[in-house]
Enzyme design. Structure first.
Site, PDB file in Angstrom:
ATOM      1  N   GLY A  25     -11.015   5.926  -2.497  1.00  0.00           N
ATOM      2  CA  GLY A  25     -10.456   6.361  -1.206  1.00  0.00           C
ATOM      3  C   GLY A  25      -9.752   7.703  -1.186  1.00  0.00           C
ATOM      4  O   GLY A  25      -9.784   8.404  -0.174  1.00  0.00           O
ATOM      5  N   ASP A  44      -1.353  -0.443   1.849  1.00  0.00           N
ATOM      6  CA  ASP A  44      -1.422  -1.584   2.768  1.00  0.00           C
ATOM      7  C   ASP A  44      -0.402  -2.634   2.303  1.00  0.00           C
ATOM      8  O   ASP A  44       0.754  -2.607   2.708  1.00  0.00           O
ATOM      9  CB  ASP A  44      -2.865  -2.095   2.761  1.00  0.00           C
ATOM     10  N   PHE A  80      -7.036  -2.048  10.777  1.00  0.00           N
ATOM     11  CA  PHE A  80      -8.024  -1.495   9.854  1.00  0.00           C
ATOM     12  C   PHE A  80      -8.495  -0.122  10.320  1.00  0.00           C
ATOM     13  O   PHE A  80      -8.828   0.072  11.482  1.00  0.00           O
ATOM     14  CB  PHE A  80      -9.216  -2.449   9.722  1.00  0.00           C
ATOM     15  N   ARG A 137     -16.802   7.078   4.777  1.00  0.00           N
ATOM     16  CA  ARG A 137     -15.832   7.898   4.037  1.00  0.00           C
ATOM     17  C   ARG A 137     -15.957   9.371   4.403  1.00  0.00           C
ATOM     18  O   ARG A 137     -15.028  10.142   4.259  1.00  0.00           O
ATOM     19  CB  ARG A 137     -16.070   7.765   2.526  1.00  0.00           C
TER      20      ARG A 137
HETATM   21  P1  IMP Z   1      -3.133  -2.422  -1.027  1.00  0.00           P
HETATM   22  O1  IMP Z   1      -3.372  -2.647  -2.494  1.00  0.00           O
HETATM   23  O2  IMP Z   1      -3.102  -3.718  -0.254  1.00  0.00           O
HETATM   24  O3  IMP Z   1      -1.908  -1.575  -0.746  1.00  0.00           O
HETATM   25  O4  IMP Z   1      -4.394  -1.685  -0.454  1.00  0.00           O
HETATM   26  C1  IMP Z   1      -4.658  -0.412  -0.843  1.00  0.00           C
HETATM   27  C2  IMP Z   1      -6.134  -0.101  -0.866  1.00  0.00           C
HETATM   28  O5  IMP Z   1      -6.902  -0.900   0.033  1.00  0.00           O
HETATM   29  C3  IMP Z   1      -6.312   1.324  -0.396  1.00  0.00           C
HETATM   30  O6  IMP Z   1      -6.306   2.210  -1.499  1.00  0.00           O
HETATM   31  C4  IMP Z   1      -7.641   1.295   0.307  1.00  0.00           C
HETATM   32  O7  IMP Z   1      -8.673   1.562  -0.615  1.00  0.00           O
HETATM   33  C5  IMP Z   1      -7.766  -0.117   0.815  1.00  0.00           C
HETATM   34  N1  IMP Z   1      -7.366  -0.216   2.245  1.00  0.00           N
HETATM   35  C6  IMP Z   1      -6.198  -0.699   2.732  1.00  0.00           C
HETATM   36  N2  IMP Z   1      -6.164  -0.653   4.072  1.00  0.00           N
HETATM   37  C7  IMP Z   1      -7.361  -0.123   4.438  1.00  0.00           C
HETATM   38  C8  IMP Z   1      -7.931   0.206   5.736  1.00  0.00           C
HETATM   39  O8  IMP Z   1      -7.346   0.031   6.816  1.00  0.00           O
HETATM   40  N3  IMP Z   1      -9.169   0.767   5.702  1.00  0.00           N
HETATM   41  C9  IMP Z   1      -9.860   0.998   4.542  1.00  0.00           C
HETATM   42  N4  IMP Z   1      -9.362   0.716   3.335  1.00  0.00           N
HETATM   43  C10 IMP Z   1      -8.126   0.154   3.288  1.00  0.00           C
HETATM   44 MG    MG Z   2      -7.652   3.376  -2.278  1.00  0.00          MG
END
Ligand code: IMP
Ligand code: MG
Length: 187
Positions: A56, A115, A164, A177
């Protein structure tokens, strides 16, 4: 195409789900310039290493680093993604290790979006074991309402609602992307 859904030119239809513009290219780029200038001040003379979390963060890293006017290095970790889902599986897998030696270095972790905080928490623990001189986190997007882990994001591009989003490095089942703007799922 779903006949029942009206789709405007700047909207994206994925199956039956509609994504609408949230952050324009101009807004993203001007905020990244500000973040880069702040990092330039904070890391003057410190020879930092910027560590992006793939996939990402590739686009954010590339644009951010152009505004960081200090001698620096970059490297990447790769973590497993959500797969094809919009909700995190709740576990992280390391798909690519670091190559650089971060011992005694000033580390800046570069994320596209925080997130739940699970990924950042995992990466922070890995890096901490390597005894860096300091460690900070910069994330283009943060969803404050979704945070479940105790993480501190030192540099934030934009705080966004718990929805999202796609584009500018962020995927939905690996697609979208390449979009220059960020779009949000409309309910
Ligand atoms: P976390 O580990 O729950 O904080 O999520 C982080 C990872 O999930 C990010 O680096 C993204 O790759 C993916 N992610 C979280 N939210 C989204 C979103 O709304 N769209 C796309 N990817 C997301
Ligand atoms: Mg990521």
């Amino acid at each position: 195409m779903d006949e029942n859904k009206e789709v405007k030119a700047d909207e994206i239809l994925v199956g039956n789900e509609k994504f609408i513009p949230m952050l324009t290219e101009e807004k993203i780029q001007s905020r990244i310039k500000e973040l880069g200038e702040k990092l330039t001040k904070d890391y003057h003379g410190k020879f930092p290493i910027f560590i992006g979390i793939l996939n990402g963060s590739f686009m954010f890293m590339s644009d951010l680093i152009k505004h960081v006017d200090v001698s620096c290095e970059i490297d990447f970790f790769k973590l497993s993604s959500y797969g094809d889902a919009k909700i995190s599986s709740g576990n992280v897998k390391l798909l690519k290790e670091l190559n650089a030696d971060v011992n005694d270095r000033h580390v800046v972790i570069v994320e596209d979006i925080v997130d739940s905080g699970l990924s950042i928490n995992y990466i922070e623990r890995l890096i901490n074991e390597l005894k860096p001189a300091s460690m900070k986190v910069v994330s283009l997007l943060v969803k404050p309402e979704s945070l479940k882990y105790n993480v501190k994001i030192d540099y934030i591009g934009f705080e966004i609602p718990d929805k999202f989003v796609i584009g500018y490095g962020l995927d939905y089942a690996q697609k979208y992307r390449n979009l220059r703007s960020i779009y949000v799922l409309s309910e």
